[in-house]
Design a protein around this motif. Structure first.
Motif, PDB file in Angstrom:
ATOM      1  N   SER A 257     -27.627 -11.546   9.435  1.00 10.55           N
ATOM      2  CA  SER A 257     -27.326  -9.868  10.047  1.00 10.55           C
ATOM      3  C   SER A 257     -26.691  -9.951  11.096  1.00 10.55           C
ATOM      4  CB  SER A 257     -27.894  -8.918   9.204  1.00 10.55           C
ATOM      5  OG  SER A 257     -28.662  -8.836   7.602  1.00 10.55           O
ATOM      6  N   ASP A 258     -27.426  -9.948  11.876  1.00  6.57           N
ATOM      7  CA  ASP A 258     -27.105 -10.363  13.595  1.00  6.57           C
ATOM      8  C   ASP A 258     -25.827 -11.018  13.939  1.00  6.57           C
ATOM      9  OD1 ASP A 258     -28.529  -8.211  15.023  1.00  6.57           O
ATOM     10  OD2 ASP A 258     -29.544  -9.909  15.517  1.00  6.57           O
ATOM     11  N   GLN A 274     -17.980  -0.115  11.527  1.00  4.67           N
ATOM     12  CA  GLN A 274     -18.615   0.414  11.006  1.00  4.67           C
ATOM     13  C   GLN A 274     -19.484  -0.700   9.796  1.00  4.67           C
ATOM     14  OE1 GLN A 274     -15.424   1.489  10.827  1.00  4.67           O
ATOM     15  NE2 GLN A 274     -15.167   3.519  11.069  1.00  4.67           N
ATOM     16  N   ALA A 275     -18.794  -1.980   9.344  1.00  4.07           N
ATOM     17  CA  ALA A 275     -19.242  -3.104   9.271  1.00  4.07           C
ATOM     18  C   ALA A 275     -20.200  -3.582  10.277  1.00  4.07           C
ATOM     19  CB  ALA A 275     -18.233  -3.885   9.002  1.00  4.07           C
ATOM     20  N   ALA A 276     -20.112  -3.397  11.950  1.00  5.80           N
ATOM     21  CA  ALA A 276     -21.038  -4.340  12.034  1.00  5.80           C
ATOM     22  C   ALA A 276     -22.250  -2.877  12.265  1.00  5.80           C
ATOM     23  CB  ALA A 276     -20.424  -4.414  13.906  1.00  5.80           C
ATOM     24  N   GLU A 282     -29.285  -3.678   8.994  1.00  4.77           N
ATOM     25  CA  GLU A 282     -29.717  -4.595   7.999  1.00  4.77           C
ATOM     26  C   GLU A 282     -30.419  -5.842   7.826  1.00  4.77           C
ATOM     27  OE1 GLU A 282     -26.799  -6.127   6.228  1.00  4.77           O
ATOM     28  OE2 GLU A 282     -26.126  -4.153   4.611  1.00  4.77           O
ATOM     29  N   ALA A 283     -30.323  -6.492   9.876  1.00 11.78           N
ATOM     30  CA  ALA A 283     -30.487  -7.136  10.241  1.00 11.78           C
ATOM     31  C   ALA A 283     -32.451  -6.313  10.610  1.00 11.78           C
ATOM     32  CB  ALA A 283     -30.224  -7.804  12.020  1.00 11.78           C
ATOM     33  N   ASP A 288     -38.215  -5.934   9.595  1.00  5.47           N
ATOM     34  CA  ASP A 288     -39.263  -4.830   9.273  1.00  5.47           C
ATOM     35  C   ASP A 288     -40.039  -5.142   8.335  1.00  5.47           C
ATOM     36  OD1 ASP A 288     -39.454  -3.303  11.515  1.00  5.47           O
ATOM     37  OD2 ASP A 288     -37.397  -2.131  10.236  1.00  5.47           O
ATOM     38  N   GLU A 289     -39.806  -6.103   7.653  1.00  8.27           N
ATOM     39  CA  GLU A 289     -39.988  -6.142   5.501  1.00  8.27           C
ATOM     40  C   GLU A 289     -41.564  -6.908   5.974  1.00  8.27           C
ATOM     41  OE1 GLU A 289     -38.007  -9.205   3.133  1.00  8.27           O
ATOM     42  OE2 GLU A 289     -36.224  -7.335   3.060  1.00  8.27           O
ATOM     43  N   GLU A 290     -42.086  -7.092   5.287  1.00  9.03           N
ATOM     44  CA  GLU A 290     -44.173  -7.329   5.325  1.00  9.03           C
ATOM     45  C   GLU A 290     -43.466  -8.390   4.810  1.00  9.03           C
ATOM     46  OE1 GLU A 290     -46.751  -6.531   6.565  1.00  9.03           O
ATOM     47  OE2 GLU A 290     -45.627  -4.726   7.558  1.00  9.03           O
TER      48      GLU A 290
END
Length: 419
Positions: A257-258, A274-276, A282-283, A288-290
């Motif tokens: 995503s980066d 905006q897309a960036a 999202e990155a 942050d997801e466990e």
């Protein structure tokens, strides 16, 4: 012709480093040997980056670098475009060093049987190259990475193994393709880098490793985005994220995503900002997801600090210095000083952001740091960013601190009108 001169530059730099000499030391030795004072570190840098061929200096270079004069003259002839000349040693192009045809095609011979031990040994060498890339530049690493890639391909083509071992070997070839591509790109060898990325992508797909395939496609997208193929880079970065699949480890999705964010930033279309920004979000969300899943070894360097750096680079490119400067200042205050190339690159964005924030004195101070760090690096990335920084400072040439930097280092630009 330019590519041949760049290959010659890599060859010359490799000889110098083999003698344990810096560019400044080599310049001094040439001055002593020739009885003149006309060779500077900057001139050595021009030779090693393929900007010039040191015609009249070849006899002294042969003497000081301990190579036969005939060899270095042949290398120079290659750089000038002589079709009958060949570049000595491993500095030749990657395509000339790999097997003809499909490098992943078995030779049909019955070779020695390999298993888990050989795969583990190869994986350890691949990771050692990754770690070496943290502290060395492309020109320093290009020979060992080319050598490891050739050896891994020979192992695959000439050995026998189970289906599972074959998949693991292909995955390691894919990882070698990625690090070889990255190193070649840093050395300014863009054609070789793309060749390595495509070879690695083929291997990763044959291995059924979708995240690794995404990493290779994203790496190529990053190269395209930074070298005049911005629209294609954005499309490929999006495709790389899709190819990696939703089951890819969170850290890999953060990285991809980066890259999407950077590619859109470079594309410069009306909706790019905006897309960036969406991709940056999202990155961070991915990281942050466990997750209990193990991150792939090639993503070991992805962290919250590196995401902040990418945020800041995007903000700088979008001319939002008030957001970029605090992030860069914070991360750089504790960045590993052994990572000289990354320090030079990241400080280059800080210098540009400070100039955009109308702080030319601080920008000039950062430019000096960038130039000092980049001076001894065999990295085309840092050389390019140095030029970007100096060009961005030119509108502030009336400021004494800026004028001093530009006057001292104007030779690093192709054209710089001092006003």
């Amino acid at each position: 012709m330019r590519e041949r001169r760049e290959h010659f530059g890599v060859y010359l730099a490799g000889l110098r480093r083999a003698r344990g000499k810096s560019q400044r030391q080599m310049a001094a030795l040439l001055c002593d040997a020739s009885g003149t004072q006309s060779v500077t570190r900057t001139e050595i840098s021009r030779w090693e980056r393929g900007r010039r061929v040191p015609e009249v200096w070849l006899p002294w270079l042969a003497q000081l670098l301990a190579v036969p004069l005939q060899e270095i003259e042949q290398a120079a002839a290659y750089a000038r475009g002589d079709e009958s000349a060949r570049l000595p040693g491993p500095a030749a192009s990657l395509s000339a060093l790999l097997p003809e045809g499909d490098p992943l095609r078995a030779t049909g011979t019955v070779g020695r049987r390999i298993g888990a031990t050989e795969i583990l040994d190869l994986a350890n060498r691949v990771h050692a190259l990754r770690l070496a890339d943290d502290v060395l530049s492309g020109g320093d690493l290009i020979d060992p990475t080319f050598r490891e890639l050739r050896s891994a391909l020979a192992l695959y083509r000439e050995s026998t193994f189970t289906e599972d071992t074959g998949r693991q070997l292909l995955a390691q070839i894919g990882e070698l393709g990625q690090i070889t591509g990255w190193v070649a790109s840093d050395a300014g060898r863009l054609a070789d880098a793309e060749h390595a990325y495509r070879l690695g992508l083929d291997a990763a797909r044959q291995a059924g490793d979708a995240p690794l395939a995404g990493n290779l496609a994203g790496s190529l997208a990053y190269q395209w985005s930074n070298n005049g193929r911005e629209r294609e880079g954005a499309e490929l970065a999006e495709a790389a994220l899709r190819e990696s699949g939703p089951a890819a480890p969170a850290v890999a999705r953060a990285l991809f995503s980066d890259r999407v964010a950077w590619a859109h930033t470079r594309a410069g279309k009306p909706d790019s900002a905006q897309a960036a920004m969406r991709a940056l979000g999202e990155a961070h969300a991915a990281l942050d997801e466990e997750t209990d899943g193990q991150a792939p070894p090639w993503a070991y360097w992805v962290s919250r600090e590196e995401l902040k750096i990418m945020d800041a680079r995007v903000f700088t490119e979008l001319r939002r210095p008030l957001r970029a400067v605090p992030l860069l200042t914070d991360v750089l205050s504790r960045y590993d000083i052994t990572h000289a190339r990354e320090l030079a690159l990241y400080r280059s964005w800080l210098a540009v952001a400070l100039a955009d924030a109308n702080e030319p004195e601080q920008a000039a101070a950062e430019a000096q740091r960038v130039i000092a760090l980049a001076g001894e690096l065999s990295s085309e990335r840092t050389a390019t960013r140095t030029r970007v920084v100096l060009e961005r400072l030119q509108p502030f040439a009336v400021v004494p601190e800026v004028r001093s930097v530009l006057a001292e280092h104007r030779h690093l630009l192709h054209v710089w009108p001092l006003t």
